[in-house]
Motif scaffolding. Structure first.
Motif, PDB file in Angstrom:
ATOM      1  N   VAL A   1       0.862  -1.148  -0.009  1.00 16.53           N
ATOM      2  CA  VAL A   1      -0.094   0.000  -0.034  1.00 16.53           C
ATOM      3  C   VAL A   1       0.719   1.417  -0.144  1.00 16.53           C
ATOM      4  CG1 VAL A   1      -1.557   1.387   1.308  1.00 16.53           C
ATOM      5  CG2 VAL A   1      -2.018  -1.243   1.055  1.00 16.53           C
ATOM      6  N   SER A   2       1.820   1.276   0.674  1.00 22.69           N
ATOM      7  CA  SER A   2       2.946   2.374   1.033  1.00 22.69           C
ATOM      8  C   SER A   2       3.436   2.602  -0.345  1.00 22.69           C
ATOM      9  CB  SER A   2       3.902   2.285   2.018  1.00 22.69           C
ATOM     10  OG  SER A   2       3.448   1.725   3.228  1.00 22.69           O
ATOM     11  N   MET A   3       4.148   1.599  -1.182  1.00 26.27           N
ATOM     12  CA  MET A   3       4.528   1.871  -2.355  1.00 26.27           C
ATOM     13  C   MET A   3       3.551   2.324  -3.499  1.00 26.27           C
ATOM     14  SD  MET A   3       6.367  -0.661  -5.175  1.00 26.27           S
ATOM     15  CE  MET A   3       4.994  -1.480  -5.513  1.00 26.27           C
ATOM     16  N   LEU A   4       2.577   1.956  -3.351  1.00 25.96           N
ATOM     17  CA  LEU A   4       1.420   2.173  -4.516  1.00 25.96           C
ATOM     18  C   LEU A   4       0.928   3.734  -4.226  1.00 25.96           C
ATOM     19  CD1 LEU A   4      -0.538  -1.172  -4.777  1.00 25.96           C
ATOM     20  CD2 LEU A   4       1.295  -0.211  -6.410  1.00 25.96           C
TER      21      LEU A   4
ATOM     22  N   LEU B   1      13.000   0.892  -6.373  1.00 22.87           N
ATOM     23  CA  LEU B   1      14.270   0.059  -6.065  1.00 22.87           C
ATOM     24  C   LEU B   1      14.315   0.041  -4.548  1.00 22.87           C
ATOM     25  CD1 LEU B   1      17.037   1.866  -8.305  1.00 22.87           C
ATOM     26  CD2 LEU B   1      16.168  -1.026  -8.144  1.00 22.87           C
ATOM     27  N   PHE B   2      13.617   1.175  -3.701  1.00 24.16           N
ATOM     28  CA  PHE B   2      13.498   0.876  -2.193  1.00 24.16           C
ATOM     29  C   PHE B   2      12.757  -0.212  -1.851  1.00 24.16           C
ATOM     30  CE2 PHE B   2      11.360   1.942   1.730  1.00 24.16           C
ATOM     31  CZ  PHE B   2      12.624   2.093   2.448  1.00 24.16           C
ATOM     32  N   PHE B   3      11.529  -0.498  -2.402  1.00 22.62           N
ATOM     33  CA  PHE B   3      10.869  -1.538  -2.005  1.00 22.62           C
ATOM     34  C   PHE B   3      10.971  -2.878  -2.520  1.00 22.62           C
ATOM     35  CE2 PHE B   3       8.133   2.286  -1.088  1.00 22.62           C
ATOM     36  CZ  PHE B   3       7.558   1.813   0.102  1.00 22.62           C
ATOM     37  N   LEU B   4      11.460  -2.939  -3.918  1.00 22.83           N
ATOM     38  CA  LEU B   4      11.790  -4.164  -4.218  1.00 22.83           C
ATOM     39  C   LEU B   4      12.574  -5.201  -3.393  1.00 22.83           C
ATOM     40  CD1 LEU B   4      11.653  -6.132  -6.911  1.00 22.83           C
ATOM     41  CD2 LEU B   4      13.881  -4.990  -7.668  1.00 22.83           C
ATOM     42  N   PRO B   5      13.596  -4.890  -2.810  1.00 19.46           N
ATOM     43  CA  PRO B   5      14.582  -5.779  -2.057  1.00 19.46           C
ATOM     44  C   PRO B   5      13.545  -6.204  -0.933  1.00 19.46           C
ATOM     45  CG  PRO B   5      15.370  -3.733  -2.094  1.00 19.46           C
ATOM     46  CD  PRO B   5      14.432  -3.591  -3.041  1.00 19.46           C
ATOM     47  N   LEU B   6      12.851  -5.435  -0.509  1.00 19.21           N
ATOM     48  CA  LEU B   6      11.970  -5.707   0.882  1.00 19.21           C
ATOM     49  C   LEU B   6      11.048  -6.864   0.643  1.00 19.21           C
ATOM     50  CD1 LEU B   6      11.190  -2.211   2.176  1.00 19.21           C
ATOM     51  CD2 LEU B   6      12.941  -3.868   3.196  1.00 19.21           C
ATOM     52  N   PHE B   7      10.240  -6.674  -0.894  1.00 18.54           N
ATOM     53  CA  PHE B   7       9.463  -7.617  -1.308  1.00 18.54           C
ATOM     54  C   PHE B   7       9.900  -8.765  -1.449  1.00 18.54           C
ATOM     55  CE2 PHE B   7       6.835  -3.785  -3.052  1.00 18.54           C
ATOM     56  CZ  PHE B   7       6.078  -3.853  -2.025  1.00 18.54           C
ATOM     57  N   ILE B   8      11.155  -8.804  -2.108  1.00 17.27           N
ATOM     58  CA  ILE B   8      11.788 -10.352  -2.238  1.00 17.27           C
ATOM     59  C   ILE B   8      12.202 -10.982  -0.917  1.00 17.27           C
ATOM     60  CG2 ILE B   8      13.872 -11.152  -3.410  1.00 17.27           C
ATOM     61  CD1 ILE B   8      14.114  -9.004  -5.546  1.00 17.27           C
ATOM     62  N   ILE B   9      12.605 -10.458  -0.124  1.00 23.29           N
ATOM     63  CA  ILE B   9      13.053 -10.897   1.135  1.00 23.29           C
ATOM     64  C   ILE B   9      11.863 -11.614   1.664  1.00 23.29           C
ATOM     65  CG2 ILE B   9      13.855 -10.513   3.484  1.00 23.29           C
ATOM     66  CD1 ILE B   9      15.886  -8.318   2.010  1.00 23.29           C
ATOM     67  N   ILE B  10      10.675 -10.576   2.013  1.00 20.12           N
ATOM     68  CA  ILE B  10       9.592 -11.001   2.501  1.00 20.12           C
ATOM     69  C   ILE B  10       8.806 -12.355   1.908  1.00 20.12           C
ATOM     70  CG2 ILE B  10       7.561 -10.308   3.818  1.00 20.12           C
ATOM     71  CD1 ILE B  10       8.571  -7.406   3.960  1.00 20.12           C
TER      72      ILE B  10
ATOM     73  N   VAL C   1       7.727  -5.400 -10.228  1.00 16.03           N
ATOM     74  CA  VAL C   1       7.545  -5.596  -9.013  1.00 16.03           C
ATOM     75  C   VAL C   1       6.210  -6.131  -8.491  1.00 16.03           C
ATOM     76  CG1 VAL C   1       7.546  -4.025  -6.787  1.00 16.03           C
ATOM     77  CG2 VAL C   1       9.066  -3.612  -8.633  1.00 16.03           C
ATOM     78  N   LEU C   2       5.198  -5.727  -9.143  1.00 13.61           N
ATOM     79  CA  LEU C   2       3.637  -6.312  -8.683  1.00 13.61           C
ATOM     80  C   LEU C   2       3.820  -7.960  -8.874  1.00 13.61           C
ATOM     81  CD1 LEU C   2       1.337  -3.787 -10.669  1.00 13.61           C
ATOM     82  CD2 LEU C   2       2.153  -3.796  -8.193  1.00 13.61           C
ATOM     83  N   GLY C   3       4.404  -8.153  -9.980  1.00 11.50           N
ATOM     84  CA  GLY C   3       4.516 -10.059 -10.147  1.00 11.50           C
ATOM     85  C   GLY C   3       4.827 -10.597  -8.846  1.00 11.50           C
ATOM     86  N   ILE C   4       6.115  -9.891  -8.395  1.00 15.04           N
ATOM     87  CA  ILE C   4       6.669 -10.627  -7.148  1.00 15.04           C
ATOM     88  C   ILE C   4       5.576 -10.527  -5.837  1.00 15.04           C
ATOM     89  CG2 ILE C   4       8.616 -10.177  -5.483  1.00 15.04           C
ATOM     90  CD1 ILE C   4      10.346  -9.088  -7.384  1.00 15.04           C
ATOM     91  N   VAL C   5       4.980  -9.742  -5.674  1.00 13.86           N
ATOM     92  CA  VAL C   5       3.859  -9.603  -4.465  1.00 13.86           C
ATOM     93  C   VAL C   5       2.653 -10.311  -5.129  1.00 13.86           C
ATOM     94  CG1 VAL C   5       2.314  -7.875  -3.182  1.00 13.86           C
ATOM     95  CG2 VAL C   5       4.801  -7.250  -3.915  1.00 13.86           C
TER      96      VAL C   5
END
Ligand code: ZN
Length: 251
Positions: free
Chosen positions: A107-110, A129-138, A182-186
């Motif tokens: 929600v924050s990113m969007l 680029l700020f949110f991508l690594p967080l999404f990948i890790i989680i 990025v959406l694909g990962i989530v």
């Protein structure tokens, strides 16, 4: 379901929404958003605390700057309210699980992208680029079912928009393409396809209405990001139910 928790997340969302407005406006211009005070973009008057209360300040000032009476964009209170609502909705639909962390970050990113794209028609790389690594890790710790759905979703999301850019020459931009990755990962493969379908549908409906009512003319570029963002939110919360309903009813 805890009512105190719902109210807490709503208020937290309102406050964060106010911050996302600042980030979304300043990041594309490469301005710092941490230390300097918020100003009115029209008269440069430094805003005091009572002009910075989410939603309430906007309502009390009648949508105008307290100092110069210049109109304040409706986007600010809208993003604050929407963030509050979506933070609360995340808890209501997901509950207190590790997936809630993804939901709040998503929600924050969007919301930040919504501000940047509505204002400048830019989806800033820095934000992705700020949110991508967080999404990948989680997503690694909280995988989709099947686990490869996220990887396939990222690749296919990227490729679909790359093809649209190649074919339409200007309908969508590189920012939209990276956002779909990025959406694909989530969301995973099925839901990222749903986002593509829904965003085209929303875009077409609103586009036709705007042209019919002569709000814009045919040649005027319209940011496509807001449609992607709304479609991504619908797919995140209700995508699986929508897809189930569709396949049960029509297949
Ligand atoms: Zn002003």
């Amino acid at each position: 379901m805890n009512i105190i928790m719902i109210i807490f997340l709503f208020l937290l969302g309102l406050t964060f929404g106010s911050f996302f407005n600042v980030v979304g406006l300043r990041v594309p211009k490469r301005l710092p958003f941490t230390n300097d005070r918020s100003i009115c973009p029209q008269c440069n008057h430094i805003l005091s605390w009572f002009e910075l209360i989410p939603v309430l300040s906007y309502l009390l000032q009648g949508g105008k700057c307290h100092h110069c009476k210049g109109k304040i964009s409706l986007i600010y209170p809208l993003v604050e309210l929407l963030t509050g609502f979506l933070f609360a909705l995340s808890y209501v639909t997901i509950g207190l699980t590790s997936e809630l962390v993804i939901a709040l970050l998503f929600v924050s990113m969007l919301m930040i992208l919504f501000v940047s794209d509505s204002k400048y028609m830019i989806i800033p790389d820095n934000v992705l680029l700020f949110f991508l690594p967080l999404f990948i890790i989680i997503r690694f710790m909280q995988p989709l079912d099947p686990w490869w759905s996220a990887i396939l979703g990222a690749v296919i999301g990227f490729v679909i928009i790359a093809s649209v850019i190649f074919i339409s020459r200007g309908g969508m931009g590189a920012g939209d393409m990276k956002l779909f990755g990025v959406l694909g990962i989530v969301l995973g493969i099925k839901n990222v396809l749903l986002v593509f379908f829904l965003s085209c549908m929303f875009g077409a409906i609103v586009g036709i209405l705007l042209i019919l009512f002569k709000v814009i003319d045919r040649k005027q570029p319209v940011p496509f990001g807001p449609y992607i963002i709304i479609a991504a939110l619908v797919s995140y919360y209700y995508g699986d139910s929508l897809l189930d309903w569709y396949f049960n009813s029509f297949m």
